[in-house]
Design an enzyme around this catalytic site. Structure first.
Site, PDB file in Angstrom:
ATOM      1  N   ASP A  51      55.144  -7.264  46.591  1.00 16.25           N
ATOM      2  CA  ASP A  51      54.186  -8.330  46.325  1.00 16.25           C
ATOM      3  C   ASP A  51      54.970  -9.530  45.797  1.00 16.25           C
ATOM      4  O   ASP A  51      56.128  -9.395  45.402  1.00 16.25           O
ATOM      5  CB  ASP A  51      53.167  -7.843  45.293  1.00 16.25           C
ATOM      6  CG  ASP A  51      52.139  -8.900  44.954  1.00 16.25           C
ATOM      7  OD1 ASP A  51      51.723  -9.617  45.873  1.00 16.25           O
ATOM      8  OD2 ASP A  51      51.772  -9.005  43.779  1.00 16.25           O
ATOM      9  N   GLU A 109      48.884 -28.303  39.542  1.00 18.59           N
ATOM     10  CA  GLU A 109      48.237 -29.462  38.927  1.00 18.59           C
ATOM     11  C   GLU A 109      48.356 -29.399  37.420  1.00 18.59           C
ATOM     12  O   GLU A 109      48.622 -30.402  36.755  1.00 18.59           O
ATOM     13  CB  GLU A 109      46.768 -29.519  39.352  1.00 18.59           C
ATOM     14  CG  GLU A 109      46.538 -30.224  40.667  1.00 18.59           C
ATOM     15  CD  GLU A 109      45.154 -30.824  40.725  1.00 18.59           C
ATOM     16  OE1 GLU A 109      44.239 -30.234  40.134  1.00 18.59           O
ATOM     17  OE2 GLU A 109      44.989 -31.880  41.349  1.00 18.59           O
ATOM     18  N   THR A 155      57.954 -29.450  45.794  1.00 18.78           N
ATOM     19  CA  THR A 155      58.033 -30.915  45.721  1.00 18.78           C
ATOM     20  C   THR A 155      56.734 -31.594  46.129  1.00 18.78           C
ATOM     21  O   THR A 155      55.959 -31.062  46.931  1.00 18.78           O
ATOM     22  CB  THR A 155      59.168 -31.432  46.614  1.00 18.78           C
ATOM     23  OG1 THR A 155      58.920 -31.028  47.965  1.00 18.78           O
ATOM     24  CG2 THR A 155      60.503 -30.879  46.166  1.00 18.78           C
ATOM     25  N   GLY A 182      49.184 -12.388  49.084  1.00 20.16           N
ATOM     26  CA  GLY A 182      47.921 -13.048  49.399  1.00 20.16           C
ATOM     27  C   GLY A 182      48.022 -14.554  49.293  1.00 20.16           C
ATOM     28  O   GLY A 182      47.045 -15.256  49.557  1.00 20.16           O
ATOM     29  N   ASP A 207      52.285  -5.385  41.197  1.00 22.39           N
ATOM     30  CA  ASP A 207      51.846  -5.407  39.806  1.00 22.39           C
ATOM     31  C   ASP A 207      50.337  -5.381  39.651  1.00 22.39           C
ATOM     32  O   ASP A 207      49.844  -5.199  38.534  1.00 22.39           O
ATOM     33  CB  ASP A 207      52.378  -6.666  39.116  1.00 22.39           C
ATOM     34  CG  ASP A 207      51.688  -7.923  39.618  1.00 22.39           C
ATOM     35  OD1 ASP A 207      51.575  -8.079  40.847  1.00 22.39           O
ATOM     36  OD2 ASP A 207      51.254  -8.740  38.796  1.00 22.39           O
TER      37      ASP A 207
END
Length: 1302
Positions: free
Chosen positions: A565, A661, A759, A839, A955
């Site tokens: 994962d 963000e 970036t 995912g 995990d």
């Protein structure tokens, strides 16, 4: 009744963003001549996958329904290579219902033994069609609206008769009911145990018949040539010891490990964190509504229908329907990384009718019931209807996935929520996606089983040969041996049968029963070494490694594929604002000495730190650009600021659905541009202590097509500005002609790319009032259109996002766990192929692949993004032909990247082999946007078609099925609430520990177990083959050479320590050498230490030793041994002498194959022989007086008083082992293996003279990274594509106080 299908997509709801953009709900309509009803079948979907991958439903005529098969039902059915199951009938005449078939059967979902009894396959269909369903599924509905169960709101009295399942969970391998059958099945799948069970049954029958005197005069009372207890006892001991170990591991292994760990490390506090057990999870507390107040309640006492309060940072105790929250309009944020691997926060919203109930008193007044679908394992779907009793009558409120809060998810950035419990325990969607702990058998065990079959055939052949010899003796030599009464009442054929049993029992230890218990003991000790390895102890979370299943330790040394994962396994889930480029000048939070700014050839190169950036903001020519840059970061976003009420300093906490963000806003705040307030139509920031307000006029939202976000603001001076941030590919093409900083910014972007940073380009423009008025009209019209609204909004944004001025670029680090790049590089050097199954979105996954060195700069990317099955097939075939057609396939390594939608088609039965062929031609594989089901399917695909040992590591709960599908499952522990670590075979706290787990512990365990198994067979064959050669001298009478109890002591006392010490302490090379030369790991992958050739090599060697020992001793004792008193020594003196010679030979062989001598080795090998020499005289004096081993009466003086005994004991082992020593020398000198060379490097401490080319390789990687960036400039910005950011931020006013919810 014939059926026709119509698949009609529903209109997307206002909250459609919470589901994958391609995953719109759909219904299947079944129309026929007898019924025109439409049945919504969405809730039946078991697969955690987009709609296009869900199973098809089939309806057939009444007369032909029994002929339906899996293949005709589901064209995507994907199971074992043989197609037998495809012809299995799935129609049940008893129930009159079709059972649902899907790819879930191949992913073992749902497979918990507790959930199996409540399987939704039949009950869901019954509930949806208005049928009755009882039992634990809790179907209390009356069939109205085709809903499966009825839940009364906070009314335990009315819910109790429906018998909803409790909220306790169990991930243990056994329980009190299943322990005995599961344990016996697992143990008797080992053919050695099965053989000794057969032998034991023979003895029990024989002695039972003898005791009842059914056949007193028959041979059956003499079937066993040895004591019955010496044959049955070892089997009972083996099973008891193994059962004890299994109980320790499954029930109290965690406690035992904790005690050992405390003792070993000598920690100062006993309050250390430990791996959470099921009981600890079940005993967690939450707040449940009782009357008009919330009181503490343990999770295992939470029931369907309860209203619970969950606070920020807490996990949901069950599957809940969101009723209200502390946020405006009932909004809340949840993190589902433990379910689907997504790091971005998901937005959920309560129904407007309940969202205003923001206190315990108000929520307690809710009266009504919920009509819900039946429990299922689909994480992305939910259908239900809430019926509320109001003053105006009953109100019907439809529910969808935007109102469901799943167990395993975590509440984030929201003070509190109220939720109605709808599914509990093993009926929650999380547990429906969990697999029952499977019974795993290692490749070594399977090989041993096969060889045991061959050994049994040899044993049977030996018994038949001896029985035939016995018959020949009776028939041909009876007259010459009349004194032996060879003829009995039985027929010759009857005697022949009993003779076979006699010799089977006599030679039964040719297959060593001690091997099983020795292996269990050694594996348990090897697991303890893993548990107590300080190099795999993570001090930050106080978490050691934990080997939950010791029976798989040798598999760790043979891994060829790792399925990993990404989120939480390779990364830390932490985004940090590291660097930026403003006006062509590079800045960073920390600047290395070699990278500091300086003047070279009249030009400024290097970078400054952020302190210099703040100084430049005051009196530098670029100050205005820096101001606009930081203002953009503080204004252009969808973050919600909140003051931490628990903190007296009033620190602002940012609620960000996207971690990127959040990192940018925090970065701006660290540079003194602090975002402080959000109102529905404006935001406030503080820049260097001065407050500024910005009116938010419009927001052009982010999506994967636009790859950018823009905000139109009106500044305090009245100017209108457009702030835009996005991928470099879309920003650069929208710049105006006059942009002085483009070249420098591109150079900095290339530098960021080589470091694996994410970036963004930052740009702006001023907009005139007239231009804005015209554009605003277009935008308003697009936002209200009912047809193709998103496309119209994108077109409107294109009109204003032009002629931009480039301010600079940002670089965010998606922080990897420590040592991840080095670990992946080392594992690849060891010949292990690594596949990442995540995912997360494709761009993010590729970026992480580059930064963690999974994808190297010299690799070519093969990106597969196809929209249909045919295109996928053509792409796979085209690429395979192109790769195979290359002149030199090794010139340029390849990396395959495939998204979840394309993977659906690639996993279909007729395409899976093409996909697998292409994947195996690549050095690295990344599967992105995949569901938990698809992760398990990919692992099973490789497991089914490749003869390779697979390891899966993750995990979260979304990784459990993948972990349990692989041969070895590893879970990342150390964080609370992680299901993977509890379901895995091994739990570690950091990905970097995988290197030592495999390359050191795995390699050691494989080599040790291989040597143990081979030696155990060798020592038993050497002893018991002498019995076979003796049969030719005793007329096949079944007479034994050695005293029967001494035979049993051979495995229990005298040769028990050498294999254990070899299995626990032997090291063919040190840990330092294994780490320095990871290529050594390939010895395990190729099975060099244990294979059919080595097994039969040791077996033939044992036959040779037994021949030399037996016939040389026969020659020495050919005329018997004349004692000084004139008497003959007799049979038992010869037998004991031969026994001693055999013992010294096998102990000498152990010494010859041992690589590392410790104090335990000296105790085990020389010590065992000394113990025999001391034991024999004491035992020979005491045992006959107790009526045991009477053969030893008076033997000690005769044995130790003659020099022939000492000569025989020294001469015969020397003859035997001389050949072994010569063979070992020749093999080492003339057929050298890699580990032989490393052993000599280790012994003589030879320095590593391999050329050091790190700096050169670093430069090459940078050049290749720049070339890659120029070829394919990537988008590496993670942002929600919800489509409702504007509506959400317009709803917030952070100046208003939030409700407390109490």
């Amino acid at each position: 009744m014939s059926g026709t299908y119509h698949r009609t997509p529903l209109e997307p709801s206002s909250h459609q963003n919470l589901i994958d953009e391609d995953d719109y709900p759909s219904t299947t309509q079944i129309s026929s001549t007898t019924s025109q009803a439409t049945f919504p079948l969405q809730s039946l979907q078991p697969a955690v996958a987009p709609t296009s991958f869900r199973p098809q439903y089939y309806q057939q005529s009444e007369g032909d329904r029994n002929s339906l098969t899996l293949a005709s039902l589901n064209p995507y059915y994907n199971d074992a290579p043989d197609d037998e199951e495809e012809h299995e009938q799935f129609y049940s005449d008893q129930s009159g219902l079709m059972r649902q078939i899907s790819n879930m059967s191949d992913a073992n979902l749902p497979l918990t033994e507790h959930a199996a009894s409540t399987s939704p396959n039949v009950t869901e269909i019954q509930g949806l069609m208005g049928g009755k369903s009882g039992g634990n599924s809790g179907n209390g509905g009356n069939g109205d609206d085709n809903v499966g169960r009825t839940v009364y709101i906070n009314d335990p009295t009315r819910n109790a008769p429906q018998k909803f399942i409790h909220n306790k969970i169990s991930t243990a391998k056994y329980n009190f009911v299943t322990f005995l059958p599961k344990f016996l099945y697992e143990q008797f799948s080992k053919y050695a145990n099965l053989f000794f069970l057969f032998t034991g049954i023979v003895l029990l029958v024989a002695f039972e018949l003898n005791s009842t005197r059914v056949l007193v005069n028959s041979q059956i009372k003499n079937v066993s040539p040895t004591n019955r207890y010496t044959t049955l006892g070892p089997l009972i001991v083996v099973l008891s010891a193994t059962a004890f170990k299994e109980i320790l591991e499954d029930y109290v292994g965690i406690l035992l490990h904790f005690l050992v760990y405390v003792t070993t490390i000598r920690i100062k506090s006993l309050s250390m964190k430990r791996h959470k057990s099921d009981s600890e999870v079940n005993s967690r507390e939450c707040q449940a509504l009782q009357g008009s107040q919330f009181l503490a309640k343990e999770w295992n006492n939470v029931k369907v229908g309860d209203i619970v309060r969950v606070e920020n940072g807490e996990f949901f105790p069950a599957d809940l329907v969101l009723l209200s929250s502390s946020e405006p309009e009932g909004l809340c944020y949840i993190e589902t990384s433990n379910l689907d691997g997504e790091t971005n926060l998901k937005i959920k919203q309560a129904p407007p009718e309940t969202a205003e109930s923001t206190s315990a008193l108000e929520i307690s007044r809710l009266n009504g019931y919920l009509k819900s679908e039946q429990p299922n394992n689909s994480l992305y779907t939910y259908e239900g209807t809430l019926y509320l009793s109001t003053q105006s009558g009953q109100k019907k409120i439809p529910l969808d996935p935007t109102q469901i809060l799943l167990r395993g998810a975590q509440l984030r950035n929201t003070n509190w929520v109220y939720g109605l419990v709808v599914f509990t325990g093993h009926e929650t969607k999380l547990m429906r996606n969990a697999s029952a702990t499977p019974i795993k058998r290692t490749n070594v065990e399977k090989t041993v089983n096969v060889q045991i079959i061959f050994l049994f055939c040899i044993l049977l052949a030996m018994s038949l040969a001896c029985s035939i010899g016995s018959v020949i003796r009776v028939v041909n030599f009876n007259s010459e041996m009349s004194y032996l009464f060879l003829l009995t009442d039985q027929t010759v054929l009857g005697q022949f049968g009993f003779n076979i049993l006699t010799f089977l029992i006599l030679f039964n230890n040719l297959i060593p029963i001690s091997l099983i218990v020795t292996m269990e003991v050694v594996k348990f000790q090897q697991a303890s070494l893993i548990n107590n390895d300080l190099d795999m102890y993570y001090e930050k979370t106080d978490t050691p490694a934990l080997c939950r299943t010791s029976s798989l330790v040798e598999e760790l040394g043979q891994i060829e594929y790792i399925f990993s994962d990404k989120t939480g396994t390779l990364t830390c889930n932490e985004m940090e604002f590291r660097q930026c480029s403003i006006a062509g000048i590079a800045y960073a939070d920390v600047v290395e000495e070699s990278k500091k700014a300086r003047i070279v050839d009249g030009a400024e190169v290097g970078m400054y730190d952020f302190n210099r950036l703040c100084e430049n903001l005051k009196n530098h020519p670029t100050a205005n650009v820096i101001n606009e840059f930081l203002t953009l970061l503080a204004v252009c976003h969808t973050v919600i600021p909140e003051k931490d009420e628990k903190n007296e300093t009033g620190e602002i906490v940012y609620q960000a659905s996207s971690p990127d963000e959040g990192a940018l806003v925090k970065g701006a705040a660290n540079l003194k541009y602090t975002f402080t307030t959000r109102r529905p139509k404006s935001v406030s920031i503080t820049a260097n202590g001065t407050a500024y307000d910005y009116e938010i006029l419009n927001i052009c939202e982010f999506n994967s097509t636009r790859k950018r976000m823009s905000t139109v603001v009106r500044c305090s001076d009245g100017k209108i500005k457009l702030y835009c941030k996005g991928a470099d590919t879309v920003i650069l093409e929208r710049l105006s002609e006059d942009n002085p900083f483009v070249e420098q910014t591109l150079q900095h972007l290339e530098d960021y790319a080589t470091e694996g940073l994410r970036t963004l380009c930052i740009a702006m423009r001023e907009i005139s009032e007239e231009e804005y008025k015209v554009w605003s009209g277009v935008y308003d019209k697009a936002s209200t259109t009912l047809v193709n609204r998103q496309e119209e909004l994108d077109k409107a944004a294109e009109m204003i996002e032009k002629n931009l001025f480039l301010l600079g670029a940002t670089a965010i680090e998606d922080k990897l766990q420590d040592g991840v790049p080095e670990t992946i590089h080392t594992l690849q050097q060891a010949g292990i192929k690594i596949w990442v199954l995540t995912g997360d979105r494709q761009e993010t996954a590729i970026n992480i692949g580059l930064s963690c060195k999974l994808i190297s700069e010299d690799m070519s990317l093969i990106i597969v993004n196809e929209e249909n099955r045919l295109a996928t097939q053509q792409f796979l075939e085209k690429k395979i032909l192109a790769i195979k057609g290359r002149a030199n396939a090794d010139t340029e390594p390849l990396a395959l990247v495939i998204d979840g939608r394309t993977l659906e088609f690639a996993l279909e039965k007729d395409l899976e082999k093409s996909f697998l062929e292409l994947a195996t031609l690549c050095k690295a594989v990344i599967c992105c946007r995949v569901s938990p089901l698809q992760k398990a399917l990919v692992v099973k695909l490789v497991k089914r078609h490749l003869k390779a040992i697979l390891l899966a590591i993750g995990d979260g709960a979304n990784d459990v099925s993948m972990i349990q599908a692989a041969h070895v499952g590893v879970g990342i522990s150390g964080l609370e609430g992680l299901q993977a670590a509890r379901s895995a075979d091994v739990a570690i706290s950091q990905f970097r520990y995988l290197k030592k787990l495999l390359l050191v512990h795995g390699a050691w365990s494989y080599q040790r177990l291989s040597k143990l198994i081979l030696y155990s067979f060798y020592k038993n064959i050497t002893l018991y083959m002498t019995q076979f050669w003796f049969a030719f001298h005793n007329s096949f009478s079944g007479q034994v050479i050695y005293e029967s109890w001494t035979i049993s002591y051979y495995n229990v006392l005298f040769t028990v320590l050498p294999p254990i010490v070899i299995g626990v302490f032997d090291q063919y090379v040190s840990a330092r050498m294994l780490d320095r030369y990871p290529q050594m790991y390939q010895v395990g992958q190729t099975g060099e230490f244990f294979n059919v050739k080595s097994f039969w090599g040791w077996t033939v060697n044992a036959f040779y030793h037994s021949l030399v020992l037996y016939f040389c001793s026969i020659y020495i004792f050919s005329n018997d041994l004349m004692l000084p008193n004139g008497l003959l020594a007799g049979h038992w003196v010869w037998g004991t002498t031969l026994y001693t010679a055999v013992l010294l030979t096998v102990l000498g062989k152990a010494a010859l194959v041992t690589d590392l001598w410790t104090k335990y080795t000296y105790i085990a090998i020389p010590g065992s022989f000394i113990f025999w020499l001391v034991f024999l005289p004491i035992y020979a004096m005491i045992a006959p007086k107790l009526g045991v081993s009477e053969e030893y009466e008076g033997i000690v003086p005769m044995l130790f008083g003659t020099p022939v005994f000492y000569l025989t004991v020294l001469l015969l082992p020397t003859i035997c082992l001389l050949r072994d020593y010569v063979w070992k020398y020749a093999k080492r000198m003339y057929s050298t293996r890699s580990y032989h060379t490393v052993q000599e490097i280790q012994k003589y401490n030879i320095p590593d003279y391999r050329p050091r080319m790190e700096q050169f390789q670093k430069a090459i990687r940078k050049v290749r990274a720049v070339q890659r960036l120029r070829r394919n400039r990537g988008f590496a910005f993670s942002q929600n594509e919800s489509g409702q950011e504007t509506r959400i931020i317009r709803a917030y006013d952070t100046t208003l106080k939030k409700p407390t919810g109490l």
